[in-house]
Write a protein that holds these residues in place. Structure first.
Motif, PDB file in Angstrom:
ATOM      1  N   GLN A  19      27.823   4.440  10.873  1.00 50.64           N
ATOM      2  CA  GLN A  19      28.232   5.189   9.683  1.00 50.64           C
ATOM      3  C   GLN A  19      28.560   6.656   9.949  1.00 50.64           C
ATOM      4  O   GLN A  19      29.364   7.251   9.236  1.00 50.64           O
ATOM      5  N   ASP A  20      27.980   7.241  10.976  1.00 49.90           N
ATOM      6  CA  ASP A  20      28.240   8.652  11.274  1.00 49.90           C
ATOM      7  C   ASP A  20      29.219   8.843  12.429  1.00 49.90           C
ATOM      8  O   ASP A  20      29.471   9.973  12.854  1.00 49.90           O
ATOM      9  N   GLY A  33      33.484   5.807  11.184  1.00 49.91           N
ATOM     10  CA  GLY A  33      32.495   5.974  10.120  1.00 49.91           C
ATOM     11  C   GLY A  33      33.031   5.718   8.726  1.00 49.91           C
ATOM     12  O   GLY A  33      32.389   5.029   7.927  1.00 49.91           O
ATOM     13  N   ARG A  37      31.687   2.690   6.237  1.00 49.03           N
ATOM     14  CA  ARG A  37      31.104   3.048   4.943  1.00 49.03           C
ATOM     15  C   ARG A  37      31.871   2.360   3.812  1.00 49.03           C
ATOM     16  O   ARG A  37      31.280   1.862   2.847  1.00 49.03           O
TER      17      ARG A  37
END
Length: 127
Positions: A101-102, A107, A111
């Motif tokens: 997700q980061d 990312g 998401r």
């Protein structure tokens, strides 16, 4: 997915030398791909995905792969279990989303996939 239920963050591999990877293939039909060491595929080794025998395919890179079928957004939190002999790996699309997700390059995509799965589940439950 900033915070996730415990089952979302599943990436269990009992022997990383046998099952060397688990990732998501994002395409027109998203699916999970497990990577298996060629050394693990000796004579008589059984490979199953969720209890069903499967035959790993060899990619052009020489590695062996097992992929799930196309995943519905309702299955993004489904944990798939790959067994190679006595070695087990468990993974879901949301496992990948939570882990990545980061990540700067993917990312936003993971998401969005996570949010799409959550929205699909909410829509299904509202029916």
């Amino acid at each position: 997915p900033a915070a996730a239920p415990a089952e979302v963050n599943v990436k269990e591999v009992s022997d990383p030398a046998t099952i060397t990877g688990a990732n998501v293939i994002f395409d027109t039909q998203n699916r999970i791909r497990f990577t298996i060491s060629a050394d693990a595929l000796g004579e008589g080794v059984t490979v199953t995905l969720n209890g069903t025998p499967v035959t790993p395919r060899q990619g052009e890179d020489g590695k062996y792969y097992v992929e799930t079928g196309a995943l519905s957004p309702l299955a993004y939190n489904t944990v798939f279990t790959l067994k190679v002999g006595d070695v087990t790996a468990k993974y879901s699309l949301n496992s990948y989303a939570y882990r990545m997700q980061d990540n700067a390059s993917i990312g936003a995509l993971v998401r969005a996939a996570y949010a799409y799965g959550v929205a699909a589940e909410a829509y299904k439950n509202a029916q």
